[in-house]
Design a protein around this motif. Structure first.
Motif, PDB file in Angstrom:
ATOM      1  N   VAL A 126       3.182  -3.068   3.571  1.00  0.00           N
ATOM      2  CA  VAL A 126       3.931  -2.115   2.752  1.00  0.00           C
ATOM      3  C   VAL A 126       5.207  -2.816   2.260  1.00  0.00           C
ATOM      4  O   VAL A 126       5.518  -3.924   2.686  1.00  0.00           O
ATOM      5  CB  VAL A 126       4.323  -0.853   3.550  1.00  0.00           C
ATOM      6  N   ARG A 127       5.924  -2.169   1.361  1.00  0.00           N
ATOM      7  CA  ARG A 127       7.221  -2.719   0.981  1.00  0.00           C
ATOM      8  C   ARG A 127       8.325  -1.673   1.130  1.00  0.00           C
ATOM      9  O   ARG A 127       8.064  -0.537   1.494  1.00  0.00           O
ATOM     10  CB  ARG A 127       7.198  -3.314  -0.428  1.00  0.00           C
ATOM     11  N   ASP A 128       9.554  -2.091   0.896  1.00  0.00           N
ATOM     12  CA  ASP A 128      10.737  -1.226   1.025  1.00  0.00           C
ATOM     13  C   ASP A 128      10.998  -0.773   2.455  1.00  0.00           C
ATOM     14  O   ASP A 128      11.314   0.406   2.696  1.00  0.00           O
ATOM     15  CB  ASP A 128      10.616   0.002   0.113  1.00  0.00           C
ATOM     16  N   PRO A 129      10.919  -1.668   3.457  1.00  0.00           N
ATOM     17  CA  PRO A 129      11.145  -1.231   4.839  1.00  0.00           C
ATOM     18  C   PRO A 129      12.534  -0.644   5.060  1.00  0.00           C
ATOM     19  O   PRO A 129      12.705   0.273   5.872  1.00  0.00           O
ATOM     20  CB  PRO A 129      10.941  -2.508   5.663  1.00  0.00           C
ATOM     21  N   GLU A 130      13.529  -1.169   4.341  1.00  0.00           N
ATOM     22  CA  GLU A 130      14.889  -0.662   4.527  1.00  0.00           C
ATOM     23  C   GLU A 130      15.007   0.801   4.113  1.00  0.00           C
ATOM     24  O   GLU A 130      15.811   1.556   4.679  1.00  0.00           O
ATOM     25  CB  GLU A 130      15.905  -1.523   3.748  1.00  0.00           C
ATOM     26  N   GLN A 131      14.174   1.218   3.154  1.00  0.00           N
ATOM     27  CA  GLN A 131      14.232   2.621   2.738  1.00  0.00           C
ATOM     28  C   GLN A 131      13.666   3.534   3.823  1.00  0.00           C
ATOM     29  O   GLN A 131      14.198   4.614   4.078  1.00  0.00           O
ATOM     30  CB  GLN A 131      13.492   2.838   1.421  1.00  0.00           C
ATOM     31  N   TYR A 132      12.591   3.123   4.489  1.00  0.00           N
ATOM     32  CA  TYR A 132      12.045   3.933   5.585  1.00  0.00           C
ATOM     33  C   TYR A 132      13.085   4.094   6.689  1.00  0.00           C
ATOM     34  O   TYR A 132      13.251   5.177   7.255  1.00  0.00           O
ATOM     35  CB  TYR A 132      10.778   3.298   6.179  1.00  0.00           C
ATOM     36  N   ASN A 189       0.816  -1.202   0.000  1.00  0.00           N
ATOM     37  CA  ASN A 189       0.000   0.000   0.000  1.00  0.00           C
ATOM     38  C   ASN A 189       0.856   1.262   0.000  1.00  0.00           C
ATOM     39  O   ASN A 189       0.345   2.365  -0.160  1.00  0.00           O
ATOM     40  CB  ASN A 189      -0.911   0.009   1.225  1.00  0.00           C
ATOM     41  N   MET A 190       2.164   1.082   0.182  1.00  0.00           N
ATOM     42  CA  MET A 190       3.108   2.201   0.152  1.00  0.00           C
ATOM     43  C   MET A 190       4.499   1.640  -0.065  1.00  0.00           C
ATOM     44  O   MET A 190       4.877   0.637   0.540  1.00  0.00           O
ATOM     45  CB  MET A 190       3.057   2.992   1.458  1.00  0.00           C
ATOM     46  N   GLY A 191       5.241   2.284  -0.955  1.00  0.00           N
ATOM     47  CA  GLY A 191       6.619   1.891  -1.196  1.00  0.00           C
ATOM     48  C   GLY A 191       7.568   3.041  -0.936  1.00  0.00           C
ATOM     49  O   GLY A 191       7.164   4.132  -0.513  1.00  0.00           O
ATOM     50  N   GLY A 192       8.838   2.805  -1.223  1.00  0.00           N
ATOM     51  CA  GLY A 192       9.866   3.783  -0.906  1.00  0.00           C
ATOM     52  C   GLY A 192       9.724   5.100  -1.635  1.00  0.00           C
ATOM     53  O   GLY A 192       9.937   6.172  -1.053  1.00  0.00           O
ATOM     54  N   GLN A 193       9.367   5.046  -2.926  1.00  0.00           N
ATOM     55  CA  GLN A 193       9.223   6.296  -3.673  1.00  0.00           C
ATOM     56  C   GLN A 193       8.063   7.126  -3.145  1.00  0.00           C
ATOM     57  O   GLN A 193       8.175   8.347  -2.987  1.00  0.00           O
ATOM     58  CB  GLN A 193       9.037   6.004  -5.165  1.00  0.00           C
ATOM     59  N   SER A 235      16.391   3.866   6.391  1.00  0.00           N
ATOM     60  CA  SER A 235      17.510   4.707   5.955  1.00  0.00           C
ATOM     61  C   SER A 235      17.116   6.173   5.884  1.00  0.00           C
ATOM     62  O   SER A 235      17.944   7.066   6.099  1.00  0.00           O
ATOM     63  CB  SER A 235      18.029   4.233   4.594  1.00  0.00           C
ATOM     64  N   MET A 236      15.829   6.440   5.595  1.00  0.00           N
ATOM     65  CA  MET A 236      15.321   7.809   5.562  1.00  0.00           C
ATOM     66  C   MET A 236      15.119   8.374   6.962  1.00  0.00           C
ATOM     67  O   MET A 236      15.016   9.588   7.132  1.00  0.00           O
ATOM     68  CB  MET A 236      13.969   7.858   4.831  1.00  0.00           C
ATOM     69  N   GLY A 237      14.998   7.471   7.957  1.00  0.00           N
ATOM     70  CA  GLY A 237      14.642   7.924   9.294  1.00  0.00           C
ATOM     71  C   GLY A 237      13.210   8.420   9.368  1.00  0.00           C
ATOM     72  O   GLY A 237      12.891   9.311  10.162  1.00  0.00           O
ATOM     73  N   TRP A 238      12.346   7.804   8.536  1.00  0.00           N
ATOM     74  CA  TRP A 238      10.939   8.235   8.455  1.00  0.00           C
ATOM     75  C   TRP A 238      10.074   7.190   9.150  1.00  0.00           C
ATOM     76  O   TRP A 238      10.014   6.039   8.715  1.00  0.00           O
ATOM     77  CB  TRP A 238      10.537   8.387   6.991  1.00  0.00           C
ATOM     78  N   PRO A 239       9.387   7.549  10.246  1.00  0.00           N
ATOM     79  CA  PRO A 239       8.659   6.561  11.049  1.00  0.00           C
ATOM     80  C   PRO A 239       7.426   6.001  10.344  1.00  0.00           C
ATOM     81  O   PRO A 239       6.612   6.759   9.789  1.00  0.00           O
ATOM     82  CB  PRO A 239       8.246   7.354  12.297  1.00  0.00           C
ATOM     83  N   VAL A 240       7.289   4.681  10.396  1.00  0.00           N
ATOM     84  CA  VAL A 240       6.132   3.987   9.817  1.00  0.00           C
ATOM     85  C   VAL A 240       5.693   2.893  10.775  1.00  0.00           C
ATOM     86  O   VAL A 240       6.522   2.156  11.309  1.00  0.00           O
ATOM     87  CB  VAL A 240       6.476   3.365   8.442  1.00  0.00           C
ATOM     88  N   TRP A 241       4.382   2.785  10.977  1.00  0.00           N
ATOM     89  CA  TRP A 241       3.761   1.680  11.712  1.00  0.00           C
ATOM     90  C   TRP A 241       2.901   0.915  10.719  1.00  0.00           C
ATOM     91  O   TRP A 241       2.113   1.535   9.974  1.00  0.00           O
ATOM     92  CB  TRP A 241       2.903   2.198  12.861  1.00  0.00           C
ATOM     93  N   CYS A 242       3.021  -0.402  10.671  1.00  0.00           N
ATOM     94  CA  CYS A 242       2.267  -1.161   9.675  1.00  0.00           C
ATOM     95  C   CYS A 242       2.040  -2.586  10.154  1.00  0.00           C
ATOM     96  O   CYS A 242       2.607  -3.023  11.163  1.00  0.00           O
ATOM     97  CB  CYS A 242       2.992  -1.159   8.327  1.00  0.00           C
ATOM     98  N   ARG A 243       1.230  -3.331   9.402  1.00  0.00           N
ATOM     99  CA  ARG A 243       0.927  -4.723   9.748  1.00  0.00           C
ATOM    100  C   ARG A 243       2.063  -5.674   9.384  1.00  0.00           C
ATOM    101  O   ARG A 243       2.195  -6.753   9.957  1.00  0.00           O
ATOM    102  CB  ARG A 243      -0.328  -5.167   9.003  1.00  0.00           C
TER     103      ARG A 243
END
Length: 242
Positions: A142-148, A119-123, A150-158
Motif C-alpha cells: 500500500v502507499r501513504d503509510p503516514e496518513q494511516y 492496493n490502497m492509498g490515503g484517500q 495520522s488518521m489513527g486507522w489500523p492497517v496490516w500489510c506486506r
C-alpha cells in the motif's frame, strides 16, 4: 435493505451485498480477550483450525492497535493493460470503492492484492474509515503509510510503495473468498488483529473458538497474577491452571 452498487466492477463480481453477521455478544467476547491473537492461535490449534498470520509476515503500520470485526473482502489481480497506455487513457482498474459503499460500522476491509504497487492509498483509506471500516488487512503493498498513522486507522500489510496501482491492477471480486498469506477468508469471517499478527476465525467456528479462548485467557490471567505476587517456580509448575 441492500445498497445499490456503483458500477466500478460487474455486478456479478460482487458476490454478496450484505455480510453474514455474528451475534454481537460473540464479537464482544473476542474484544474482551486480554491476549487477543496469542490466545486465539492457541485455541485454534486445539481445534485444528489454520488461520493465524504472524506480524513478521503481515505487520501493523502503527504499533499498539487491535481490531475485531467481520471481513468484507476484495480481490485484486494484475492489470492486463500496458501501464503507460493505461496512465495516458486514465484507465483505472481499482474498484475497492464498491467495498467502501457496502461497509457497515465495525467491518474490516480484507484485501488480496498485487505486490509492488499500491492496493490502497490515503484517500481510499479516508473514505473507508468514513464508511465504517475499523481497519484493513492487505495481503500486498500500500502507499501513504503516514496518513494511516495520522488518521489513527489500523492497517496490516506486506509493505509500502509509492507506485500507484491504478494502471497496474484491477479489482475483480468483492465479498468472495480471498486468500491472505495462504489463509482462505470468507466474507463475514471474524478478523482479530493486534501487534503480534492477524487471526481469521471462520464464522461457523466462532463460538467454539471463543469458548476455548476464554478458558485459555482465564488460565493465563490467573498464572500471570500468581507470578506477579511472587509464587515460587515449583508452585507455578505444580499448579494446574484451567
Amino acid at each position: 435493505m441492500a445498497k445499490p452498487t456503483l458500477g466500478k466492477i460487474p455486478r456479478e463480481a460482487i458476490r454478496l451485498l450484505e455480510l453474514p453477521r455474528l451475534p454481537k455478544d460473540i464479537v464482544e467476547g473476542y474484544r474482551m480477550l486480554v491476549d487477543l491473537t496469542g490466545t486465539l492461535s492457541d485455541a485454534m490449534d486445539e481445534l485444528g483450525i489454520v488461520g493465524v498470520v504472524p506480524a513478521y509476515i503481515l505487520p501493523p503500520v502503527a504499533s499498539g492497535t487491535r481490531i475485531v470485526g467481520p471481513a468484507l473482502t476484495v480481490r485484486n489481480i494484475a492489470h492486463a493493460t500496458q501501464v503507460h497506455k493505461a496512465a495516458v487513457d486514465k484507465t483505472s482498474g481499482q474498484g475497492e470503492t464498491e467495498a467502501h459503499n457496502l461497509a457497515e460500522p465495525g467491518d474490516v476491509l480484507v484485501l488480496q492484492g498485487v505486490m509492488g504497487c499500491s492496493n490502497m492509498g490515503g484517500q481510499s483509506a479516508t473514505i473507508a474509515r468514513r464508511q465504517g471500516f475499523i481497519g484493513a488487512v492487505v495481503d500486498a503493498t500500500v502507499r501513504d503509510p503516514e496518513q494511516y498513522r495520522s488518521m489513527g486507522w489500523p492497517v496490516w500489510c506486506r509493505g509500502f510503495t509509492p507506485i500507484t496501482g491504478k494502471w497496474r491492477m484491477q479489482t475483480v471480486e468483492v465479498n468472495g473468498i480471498v486468500e491472505i498469506c495462504g489463509v482462505p477468508v470468507r466474507p463475514g469471517d471474524l478478523v482479530c488483529a493486534d501487534e503480534a499478527g492477524v487471526a481469521f476465525v471462520p464464522r461457523e467456528r466462532a463460538t467454539d473458538v471463543l469458548e476455548i479462548a476464554r478458558r485459555i485467557d482465564g488460565a493465563d490471567t490467573k498464572r500471570k497474577a500468581d507470578i506477579d505476587r511472587g509464587v515460587s517456580v515449583p508452585e507455578l509448575v505444580a499448579k494446574k491452571y484451567k
